[in-house]
Design a protein around this motif. Sequence first.
Motif, mmCIF file in Angstrom:
data_model
loop_
_atom_site.group_PDB
_atom_site.id
_atom_site.type_symbol
_atom_site.label_atom_id
_atom_site.label_comp_id
_atom_site.label_asym_id
_atom_site.label_seq_id
_atom_site.Cartn_x
_atom_site.Cartn_y
_atom_site.Cartn_z
ATOM 1 N N GLY A 188 0.187 1.066 -11.783
ATOM 2 C CA GLY A 188 1.294 1.493 -12.621
ATOM 3 C C GLY A 188 0.851 2.028 -13.956
ATOM 4 O O GLY A 188 1.553 1.903 -14.955
ATOM 5 N N ASP B 213 2.389 -0.765 -17.697
ATOM 6 C CA ASP B 213 3.805 -0.885 -17.373
ATOM 7 C C ASP B 213 4.261 -2.291 -17.745
ATOM 8 O O ASP B 213 3.991 -3.258 -17.043
ATOM 9 C CB ASP B 213 4.028 -0.621 -15.881
ATOM 10 N N TRP C 174 2.942 -2.048 -8.718
ATOM 11 C CA TRP C 174 2.283 -0.880 -8.144
ATOM 12 C C TRP C 174 0.790 -1.164 -8.023
ATOM 13 O O TRP C 174 0.185 -1.761 -8.905
ATOM 14 C CB TRP C 174 2.485 0.343 -9.031
ATOM 15 N N GLU D 219 -0.765 4.388 -7.034
ATOM 16 C CA GLU D 219 0.464 4.601 -6.267
ATOM 17 C C GLU D 219 1.537 5.309 -7.089
ATOM 18 O O GLU D 219 2.216 6.211 -6.586
ATOM 19 C CB GLU D 219 0.997 3.258 -5.755
ATOM 20 N N LEU D 220 1.711 4.911 -8.328
ATOM 21 C CA LEU D 220 2.746 5.522 -9.165
ATOM 22 C C LEU D 220 2.438 6.995 -9.424
ATOM 23 O O LEU D 220 3.329 7.849 -9.360
ATOM 24 C CB LEU D 220 2.852 4.759 -10.486
ATOM 25 N N GLU E 252 2.895 9.068 -6.121
ATOM 26 C CA GLU E 252 4.295 9.301 -5.777
ATOM 27 C C GLU E 252 4.879 10.440 -6.607
ATOM 28 O O GLU E 252 5.697 11.227 -6.115
ATOM 29 C CB GLU E 252 5.099 8.016 -5.983
ATOM 30 N N ARG F 203 10.110 4.292 -5.016
ATOM 31 C CA ARG F 203 11.031 4.360 -6.143
ATOM 32 C C ARG F 203 11.691 5.732 -6.131
ATOM 33 O O ARG F 203 11.130 6.687 -6.646
ATOM 34 C CB ARG F 203 10.284 4.133 -7.458
#
Length: 476
Positions: free
Chosen positions: A342, A346, A363, A367-368, A371, A390
């Motif tokens: 993240g 975060d 996360w 991954e964040l 995406e 998300r």
Amino acid sequence: MSEQVQQQQPPPMNGAATQEEEVRLMTEEELEREKMRPPDIDQDMKEMERRKRVEAIMNSNIFREELEKIVECQLTEGYSGYQAIQNISEMMGIPASRLNIFKGSQSLIPINDIRGMEGLGFAKGEKLLRCKLAAVYRLIDLHGWTQSIYNHVTARISQDTEHFLLNPFGMLYHEVTASTLIKVDMQGNVVDGGSTNFGVNVAGFMLHSAIHAARPDIRCIIHLHHPAAVAVSCMKNGLMPLSQESLLIGDISYHEYQGIFVNPEEKEKLARNLGPVNKVMLLRNHGVVCCGESIEEAWYNAYHLILACETQMRMAPLGLDSLIAVSDEARQAAYETARRGGGGVDSKQEGGAAGQGPKERKWKVGELEFEALMRSLDNAGLRTGFIYRRPLIKQEAARLQSDVALPPTASNYTHLFDEDDITRSPLKRILDGRKTQDKTRWLNSPNVYQKVEVLETGTPDPKKITKVEIITMENK
């Protein structure tokens, strides 16, 4: 003769005056014509005038001399020809190509081309893995990191199997889709040839199979020949801790160049040099290998490694001895923060600054960011087939029905079948119950109603009116 000449002189003057009047009239006609000109033609005329001015500037000797001086100054400072042109573009306000990686892209081949029953023949989770791996090929192409049909990105199906996916040798990166990927085992046998007639590159298979076989924890491997990464691999010091991007990928391994990777004996040396923990390895005079426990982590490591190499190459003309390296303590702290996922900062997923706030789904590494890139590809019309954890649009909870939004009517009995009876207040529930009882009692009453015509009273001219008379059981 002189008199004749004097007599003949006025006519030319009259002719000149006539020509001036014609020129003036033509100019007025042109002005009127410009006023009546359509907007699109007027815009084309302005564009032609602008091109004439640009052509005049480009053909100017003064502009050419100034440009040559700027290029010569850039070259004397140690920049290459490409870097000099890039610096000039930045000085002129032209944005770098990587700031808008999707602009001008002509690739509209969908990434997820597996439809309907075709996905039933794959292993569990293989379809999504194929889509994500094909999306990585598109990202590499859009970032400009490709080298024609060479280099490879592979993804292992699972730790339980020895099968992994790679691109067909002969296809450009913007042509790779989910169905074109080839599935092979560790021995080089083709399990699924994909939807093309292309085969597997021997050198690419040897390199990736060596790492997949030695490190079952690695799910994805990205191999690139980026110029900045190759340049850093040729330096004796390798990648130095000079930028934050160089700290986020952790420790780096190195492998000496021994020619094109086709010798099976080199596989053991490669796996030994990578080690049991490291996920990034610079191949001396060759390129880079970025690994990850997921496709997202492998892309995260590759992206930050390229940025770190580009930054170091920009600093190289200044002299590596004059640069300040980050301390080991700061390197470890930055790496541990980045491993949280993240973005590493975060606060919501950690429960706030004090750790007491609401915790969200965490996360993993990359991954964040991955995406967000998938949204960019989908917005460009490439249909990634990615499943978002998300969604971009916030989903609001369904609101309860209220009498203000849906006013009750007296002509039906839908209030008897309301599903939100539990949410009503006790007082409203009692009042609604009384209304229901009154209506039920009125409908089940044994009384009889009949219409009776009677005369009006209190008027000099009475009229007949209709009234409803109740005849009870007692009257009968």
